[in-house]
Design a protein around this motif. Structure first.
Motif, PDB file in Angstrom:
ATOM      1  N   ARG A 277      22.077  58.457   6.307  1.00 28.48           N
ATOM      2  CA  ARG A 277      23.159  58.415   5.314  1.00 28.48           C
ATOM      3  C   ARG A 277      24.083  59.481   5.354  1.00 28.48           C
ATOM      4  NH1 ARG A 277      20.015  57.318  -0.161  1.00 28.48           N
ATOM      5  NH2 ARG A 277      19.009  59.035   0.698  1.00 28.48           N
ATOM      6  N   LYS A 278      23.400  60.615   5.581  1.00 33.01           N
ATOM      7  CA  LYS A 278      24.259  61.989   5.588  1.00 33.01           C
ATOM      8  C   LYS A 278      25.095  61.971   6.883  1.00 33.01           C
ATOM      9  CE  LYS A 278      21.418  64.506   2.616  1.00 33.01           C
ATOM     10  NZ  LYS A 278      20.737  65.489   2.082  1.00 33.01           N
ATOM     11  N   ARG A 279      26.102  61.080   6.848  1.00 33.46           N
ATOM     12  CA  ARG A 279      26.928  61.006   8.074  1.00 33.46           C
ATOM     13  C   ARG A 279      27.878  62.038   8.325  1.00 33.46           C
ATOM     14  NH1 ARG A 279      31.218  56.403   7.053  1.00 33.46           N
ATOM     15  NH2 ARG A 279      31.268  56.698   4.943  1.00 33.46           N
ATOM     16  N   PHE A 280      28.427  62.866   7.332  1.00 31.69           N
ATOM     17  CA  PHE A 280      29.427  63.742   7.385  1.00 31.69           C
ATOM     18  C   PHE A 280      29.154  64.887   7.700  1.00 31.69           C
ATOM     19  CE2 PHE A 280      30.947  60.550   4.520  1.00 31.69           C
ATOM     20  CZ  PHE A 280      32.302  60.062   5.202  1.00 31.69           C
ATOM     21  N   ALA A 281      28.964  65.591   8.645  1.00 29.02           N
ATOM     22  CA  ALA A 281      28.362  66.883   9.234  1.00 29.02           C
ATOM     23  C   ALA A 281      29.389  68.084   9.344  1.00 29.02           C
ATOM     24  CB  ALA A 281      27.869  66.706  10.788  1.00 29.02           C
ATOM     25  N   CYS A 282      29.203  69.129   9.109  1.00 30.39           N
ATOM     26  CA  CYS A 282      29.783  70.212   9.408  1.00 30.39           C
ATOM     27  C   CYS A 282      29.843  70.824  10.743  1.00 30.39           C
ATOM     28  CB  CYS A 282      29.348  71.473   8.480  1.00 30.39           C
ATOM     29  SG  CYS A 282      30.177  72.870   8.557  1.00 30.39           S
ATOM     30  N   GLU A 283      31.069  71.033  11.348  1.00 27.18           N
ATOM     31  CA  GLU A 283      31.094  71.652  12.734  1.00 27.18           C
ATOM     32  C   GLU A 283      30.687  73.100  12.861  1.00 27.18           C
ATOM     33  OE1 GLU A 283      34.882  70.486  14.130  1.00 27.18           O
ATOM     34  OE2 GLU A 283      34.529  68.314  13.871  1.00 27.18           O
ATOM     35  N   GLU A 284      30.601  73.589  11.598  1.00 29.74           N
ATOM     36  CA  GLU A 284      30.280  75.130  11.781  1.00 29.74           C
ATOM     37  C   GLU A 284      28.954  75.507  11.495  1.00 29.74           C
ATOM     38  OE1 GLU A 284      32.699  77.770  12.051  1.00 29.74           O
ATOM     39  OE2 GLU A 284      34.229  76.006  12.398  1.00 29.74           O
ATOM     40  N   CYS A 285      27.919  74.485  10.867  1.00 26.89           N
ATOM     41  CA  CYS A 285      26.696  74.713  10.716  1.00 26.89           C
ATOM     42  C   CYS A 285      25.785  73.538  10.357  1.00 26.89           C
ATOM     43  CB  CYS A 285      26.457  75.798   9.165  1.00 26.89           C
ATOM     44  SG  CYS A 285      26.817  74.866   7.890  1.00 26.89           S
ATOM     45  N   GLU A 286      24.653  73.417  10.047  1.00 24.29           N
ATOM     46  CA  GLU A 286      23.706  72.225  10.151  1.00 24.29           C
ATOM     47  C   GLU A 286      23.955  71.560   8.735  1.00 24.29           C
ATOM     48  OE1 GLU A 286      19.822  72.975  10.958  1.00 24.29           O
ATOM     49  OE2 GLU A 286      20.218  74.189  12.717  1.00 24.29           O
ATOM     50  N   PHE A 287      24.811  71.665   7.772  1.00 23.22           N
ATOM     51  CA  PHE A 287      25.012  71.176   6.655  1.00 23.22           C
ATOM     52  C   PHE A 287      25.544  69.777   7.006  1.00 23.22           C
ATOM     53  CE2 PHE A 287      27.890  69.530   3.218  1.00 23.22           C
ATOM     54  CZ  PHE A 287      27.201  69.828   2.103  1.00 23.22           C
ATOM     55  N   ARG A 288      24.964  68.616   6.111  1.00 24.68           N
ATOM     56  CA  ARG A 288      25.321  67.283   6.351  1.00 24.68           C
ATOM     57  C   ARG A 288      25.378  66.858   4.870  1.00 24.68           C
ATOM     58  NH1 ARG A 288      25.116  65.184  11.376  1.00 24.68           N
ATOM     59  NH2 ARG A 288      24.815  62.995  10.532  1.00 24.68           N
ATOM     60  N   THR A 289      26.040  65.743   4.768  1.00 25.98           N
ATOM     61  CA  THR A 289      26.286  64.946   3.384  1.00 25.98           C
ATOM     62  C   THR A 289      26.633  63.676   3.349  1.00 25.98           C
ATOM     63  OG1 THR A 289      27.231  65.382   1.325  1.00 25.98           O
ATOM     64  CG2 THR A 289      28.608  65.812   2.945  1.00 25.98           C
ATOM     65  N   VAL A 290      26.428  62.884   2.439  1.00 27.36           N
ATOM     66  CA  VAL A 290      26.592  61.480   2.321  1.00 27.36           C
ATOM     67  C   VAL A 290      28.226  61.267   1.884  1.00 27.36           C
ATOM     68  CG1 VAL A 290      24.572  60.566   1.904  1.00 27.36           C
ATOM     69  CG2 VAL A 290      25.904  61.225  -0.112  1.00 27.36           C
ATOM     70  N   ARG A 291      28.649  62.512   1.138  1.00 29.95           N
ATOM     71  CA  ARG A 291      29.921  62.407   0.898  1.00 29.95           C
ATOM     72  C   ARG A 291      31.136  63.163   1.331  1.00 29.95           C
ATOM     73  NH1 ARG A 291      30.378  64.612  -4.441  1.00 29.95           N
ATOM     74  NH2 ARG A 291      28.261  65.726  -3.838  1.00 29.95           N
ATOM     75  N   ARG A 292      32.285  62.787   1.696  1.00 29.09           N
ATOM     76  CA  ARG A 292      33.343  63.481   2.459  1.00 29.09           C
ATOM     77  C   ARG A 292      33.654  64.623   1.512  1.00 29.09           C
ATOM     78  NH1 ARG A 292      35.756  64.703   7.501  1.00 29.09           N
ATOM     79  NH2 ARG A 292      37.432  65.795   6.821  1.00 29.09           N
ATOM     80  N   SER A 293      33.885  64.346   0.281  1.00 35.12           N
ATOM     81  CA  SER A 293      34.294  65.459  -0.593  1.00 35.12           C
ATOM     82  C   SER A 293      33.382  66.576  -0.784  1.00 35.12           C
ATOM     83  CB  SER A 293      34.405  64.697  -2.222  1.00 35.12           C
ATOM     84  OG  SER A 293      33.368  64.178  -2.545  1.00 35.12           O
ATOM     85  N   ALA A 294      32.226  66.455  -0.621  1.00 39.69           N
ATOM     86  CA  ALA A 294      31.144  67.377  -0.612  1.00 39.69           C
ATOM     87  C   ALA A 294      31.408  68.202   0.713  1.00 39.69           C
ATOM     88  CB  ALA A 294      29.591  67.094  -0.376  1.00 39.69           C
ATOM     89  N   LEU A 295      31.565  67.637   1.868  1.00 39.34           N
ATOM     90  CA  LEU A 295      31.889  68.367   3.172  1.00 39.34           C
ATOM     91  C   LEU A 295      33.258  68.969   2.785  1.00 39.34           C
ATOM     92  CD1 LEU A 295      31.463  68.957   5.983  1.00 39.34           C
ATOM     93  CD2 LEU A 295      32.379  66.992   6.731  1.00 39.34           C
ATOM     94  N   ASP A 296      34.125  68.616   2.464  1.00 39.69           N
ATOM     95  CA  ASP A 296      35.572  69.280   2.379  1.00 39.69           C
ATOM     96  C   ASP A 296      35.022  70.690   1.290  1.00 39.69           C
ATOM     97  OD1 ASP A 296      36.692  67.534   3.535  1.00 39.69           O
ATOM     98  OD2 ASP A 296      37.629  66.346   1.795  1.00 39.69           O
ATOM     99  N   SER A 297      34.291  70.296   0.156  1.00 37.62           N
ATOM    100  CA  SER A 297      34.111  71.635  -0.673  1.00 37.62           C
ATOM    101  C   SER A 297      33.179  72.613   0.176  1.00 37.62           C
ATOM    102  CB  SER A 297      33.332  71.177  -1.807  1.00 37.62           C
ATOM    103  OG  SER A 297      34.080  70.426  -2.736  1.00 37.62           O
ATOM    104  N   HIS A 298      32.363  71.983   0.898  1.00 37.30           N
ATOM    105  CA  HIS A 298      31.487  72.727   1.539  1.00 37.30           C
ATOM    106  C   HIS A 298      31.994  73.914   2.447  1.00 37.30           C
ATOM    107  CE1 HIS A 298      28.280  74.323   4.487  1.00 37.30           C
ATOM    108  NE2 HIS A 298      29.137  73.963   5.149  1.00 37.30           N
ATOM    109  N   MET A 299      33.328  73.296   3.171  1.00 35.37           N
ATOM    110  CA  MET A 299      33.922  73.949   4.193  1.00 35.37           C
ATOM    111  C   MET A 299      34.564  75.189   3.715  1.00 35.37           C
ATOM    112  SD  MET A 299      33.453  72.592   6.868  1.00 35.37           S
ATOM    113  CE  MET A 299      34.733  73.571   7.751  1.00 35.37           C
ATOM    114  N   PHE A 300      34.859  75.136   2.140  1.00 37.12           N
ATOM    115  CA  PHE A 300      35.227  76.464   1.859  1.00 37.12           C
ATOM    116  C   PHE A 300      34.275  77.806   1.966  1.00 37.12           C
ATOM    117  CE2 PHE A 300      37.949  73.566  -0.615  1.00 37.12           C
ATOM    118  CZ  PHE A 300      39.384  74.108  -0.476  1.00 37.12           C
TER     119      PHE A 300
END
Length: 100
Positions: free
Chosen positions: A58-81
């Motif tokens: 379910r955690k299909r949105f993955a950060c390209e910089e680290c191992e972070f993964r999430t179910v929500r695109r918005s969470a990935l966008d916030s993580h990128m900061f």
């Protein structure tokens, strides 16, 4: 969570001394859930645990910089900061700044 939620959490944790996250294995307490998770990983590893965050489909949105993964695109966008270092929101009582 909103900007106000993060600033309210910061105020409770830093300015009021609230440490609501408690380790089940020892007396460690912290104001932040991420710190508790890191403490548990480093100090109380569970060799029987077989499922990792990266194995959760379910955690299909993955950060390209680290191992972070999430179910929500918005969470990935916030993580990128976290990688850019940008802190858009500021506490009115101190120098604390947050990405969310």
């Amino acid at each position: 969570a909103s900007k106000k939620d993060h600033l309210d959490q910061h105020a409770a944790n830093k300015h009021m001394g609230e440490k609501r996250y408690v380790c089940d294995e020892c007396e460690y307490r912290t104001a932040y859930s991420a710190n508790l998770s890191r403490h548990i990983r480093r100090n109380h590893p569970n060799p029987k645990k077989t499922t990792s965050v990266t194995e959760n489909p379910r955690k299909r949105f993955a950060c390209e910089e680290c191992e972070f993964r999430t179910v929500r695109r918005s969470a990935l966008d916030s993580h990128m900061f976290e990688h850019t270092g940008e802190r858009r929101f500021m506490c009115e009582e101190c120098e604390f700044r947050t990405v969310r």
